[in-house]
Write an enzyme that holds these catalytic residues in place. Structure first.
Site, PDB file in Angstrom:
ATOM      1  N   LYS A 161      26.514  57.255 103.570  1.00 42.44           N
ATOM      2  CA  LYS A 161      25.141  56.473 102.918  1.00 42.44           C
ATOM      3  C   LYS A 161      24.067  57.323 103.629  1.00 42.44           C
ATOM      4  O   LYS A 161      23.038  57.290 102.477  1.00 42.44           O
ATOM      5  CB  LYS A 161      25.145  55.312 103.372  1.00 42.44           C
ATOM      6  CG  LYS A 161      25.893  54.159 102.805  1.00 42.44           C
ATOM      7  CD  LYS A 161      25.595  52.744 102.961  1.00 42.44           C
ATOM      8  CE  LYS A 161      26.809  51.877 102.579  1.00 42.44           C
ATOM      9  NZ  LYS A 161      27.861  51.734 103.289  1.00 42.44           N
TER      10      LYS A 161
HETATM   11  C1  PLP Z   1      28.934  51.211 102.444  1.00 44.79           C
HETATM   12  C2  PLP Z   1      30.282  51.695 103.115  1.00 44.79           C
HETATM   13  C3  PLP Z   1      31.241  51.603 102.091  1.00 44.79           C
HETATM   14  C4  PLP Z   1      31.645  51.013 100.898  1.00 44.79           C
HETATM   15  O1  PLP Z   1      30.744  51.622  99.935  1.00 44.79           O
HETATM   16  P1  PLP Z   1      30.062  51.317  98.508  1.00 44.79           P
HETATM   17  O2  PLP Z   1      29.581  52.249  97.847  1.00 44.79           O
HETATM   18  O3  PLP Z   1      29.521  50.108  98.913  1.00 44.79           O
HETATM   19  O4  PLP Z   1      31.820  50.946  97.741  1.00 44.79           O
HETATM   20  C5  PLP Z   1      32.697  52.002 102.886  1.00 44.79           C
HETATM   21  N1  PLP Z   1      32.806  52.585 104.141  1.00 44.79           N
HETATM   22  C6  PLP Z   1      31.850  52.352 104.842  1.00 44.79           C
HETATM   23  C7  PLP Z   1      31.832  53.156 106.090  1.00 44.79           C
HETATM   24  C8  PLP Z   1      30.599  52.306 104.402  1.00 44.79           C
HETATM   25  O5  PLP Z   1      29.298  52.217 105.077  1.00 44.79           O
END
Ligand code: PLP
Length: 436
Positions: free
Chosen positions: A107
């Site tokens: 993210k």
């Molecule tokens: C946010 C997150 C996800 C999921 O991603 P999305 O875009 O919400 O589908 C998967 N793994 C980790 C470690 C995350 O932080």
């Protein structure tokens, strides 16, 4: 380029309006009006381009009509201060490691890009202060807080459920200070999300403050995730025949995988996608039944995927013209419960000497079970295993190394403001905030 709402009842918005608002006034999600495919020459050059440079070209395909080219380059180069290496685990399965950024989770890219783009709009317009509200169950809060840290003109308010995020996660957004405030809510994640939603709907608050969201509903946060997919392909193509590529994405709110669908529309030759879920499997159920039945989330070991009503589902439906048949032609699903996550993480570490995190374990397993003859697969390893230290150590029965970057957060002092789960308290807190 204009952005329309998936609900189709709000007026179209400019890029700036879409980014500043987050959600459209009709509660829909913004979508770019067109997706301009990248030229064949780009794909020929791709293996020779740096991650930053290829990402700049991808960003220009999305934002080139709205921002000067130099600005896009600066935003992208400034965002990408780390690499995303492709690691071969066991032919034909590869891991694209997205955890080499500041908070060790994927993210970071979206959060950093959004912060910089928003700051650019604020500077250009001489706009008032923008208040970013973000509810987190852990990972979003740390990525957003670190991505926006020190960015002028923006105040970030992170709401998190008291006692329900891991110590490492909590430290990553409660120790920063500056323009980041952590709000410790007496409630669960759903309460935090409800408070944020209520704030966006409160007329008095919105007349007083510029409020926006930094969840993956925001186009500036989710579109930059398309960068990874080009980087994955460029690295993979050096060793493989460029057909039969399957990309598997551990999914919660489906922002990451939706960015992959956009990458494919830009021309990236991905044969098909697999969305891997934990026990929160409403998308998996939808693929099989054609009926979408959101339901409350349940807690699992892969907690960043504990989502019972994925917000980007509206974008997927829109992108595929609401056709279940078109969706299932491109996207397969998988789901794994905690026992399967444990088993996979343990086995891959023992047999392949590769340490997965609980989310990556869902991705690996879906490829192991879902690849067909002649296909090659990349799963996105979305977080560093040390972010889930206790879980991973209890599965392995041994201790793991924590990177220095995470250790530094652990040593800093937590600062937070306590809040009840009632909206009145949150509103009173926001009403005291500065307008400009
Ligand atoms: C946010 C997150 C996800 C999921 O991603 P999305 O875009 O919400 O589908 C998967 N793994 C980790 C470690 C995350 O932080």
């Amino acid at each position: 380029m204009n952005y329309y709402s998936t609900n189709k009842t709000a007026p179209v918005a400019s890029l700036q309006e879409a980014v500043v608002r987050g959600l459209a006034p009709d509660r829909g999600l913004y979508m770019p009006e067109r997706i301009n495919p990248l030229p064949a020459s780009f794909f020929e050059e791709l293996p020779g381009l740096s991650f930053r440079e290829m990402s700049f070209r991808v960003a220009a395909a999305f934002f080139g009509e709205d921002l000067p080219s130099d600005t896009i380059r600066e935003l992208v180069y400034d965002t990408l201060n780390f690499e995303t290496p492709l690691v071969r685990i066991d032919e034909p399965i590869y891991s694209l490691e997205l955890f080499h950024g500041p908070t060790l989770a994927f993210k970071d890219v979206g959060a950093r890009f959004m912060a910089r783009l928003l700051a650019y709009f604020i500077r250009r317009q001489g706009q008032e202060l923008v208040h970013v509200l973000v509810a987190t169950s852990g990972d979003t809060g740390s990525a957003v807080a670190n991505g926006f840290l020190g960015v002028e003109g923006i105040q970030v308010h992170v709401l998190y459920p008291k006692g329900l995020v891991s110590e490492i996660q909590e430290k990553q957004f409660t120790t920063l200070g500056q323009n980041i405030t952590a709000l410790e809510v007496e409630g669960n994640f759903d309460d935090c999300q409800r408070l944020v939603k209520q704030a966006f709907m409160d007329t008095e608050l919105n007349e007083r403050l510029n409020l926006t969201s930094a969840n993956s509903i925001n186009v500036a946060r989710f579109l930059p995730q398309a960068f990874y997919y080009f980087n994955a392909y460029a690295q993979w193509k050096q060793h493989n025949d460029p057909s039969g590529l399957v990309i598997c994405v551990p999914s919660g709110n489906f922002g990451n995988i939706t960015a992959g669908f956009f990458a494919r529309r830009l021309g990236l030759p991905v044969k098909r996608f697999i969305a891997s879920n934990n026990s929160n499997d409403v998308f998996f159920e939808y693929l099989h039944s054609g009926v979408y039945r959101p339901r409350p989330s349940v807690a699992t070991l892969a907690n960043a995927m504990d989502v019972g009503d994925p917000s980007n589902f509206a974008r997927i439906l829109d992108l595929y013209g609401h056709s279940h048949q078109a969706i299932t032609a491109d996207i397969a699903g998988a789901r794994y419960d905690d026992q399967q996550i444990r088993e996979t993480l343990y086995r891959v570490y023992q047999e392949k000497k590769y340490l997965l995190d609980p989310h990556g374990a869902c991705g690996y397993r879906a490829l192991e079970e879902g690849l067909r003859k002649g296909e090659s697969g990349i799963f996105l390893e979305t977080a560093h295993p040390a972010k889930f230290k206790d879980t991973v150590e209890s599965i392995l029965g041994e201790s793991i190394v924590v990177p220095a970057r995470l250790q530094a957060f652990m040593q800093a002092r937590k600062q937070s403001i306590s809040l009840s789960a009632g909206f009145d308290d949150f509103k009173a807190y926001l009403m005291q905030q500065k307008k400009s």
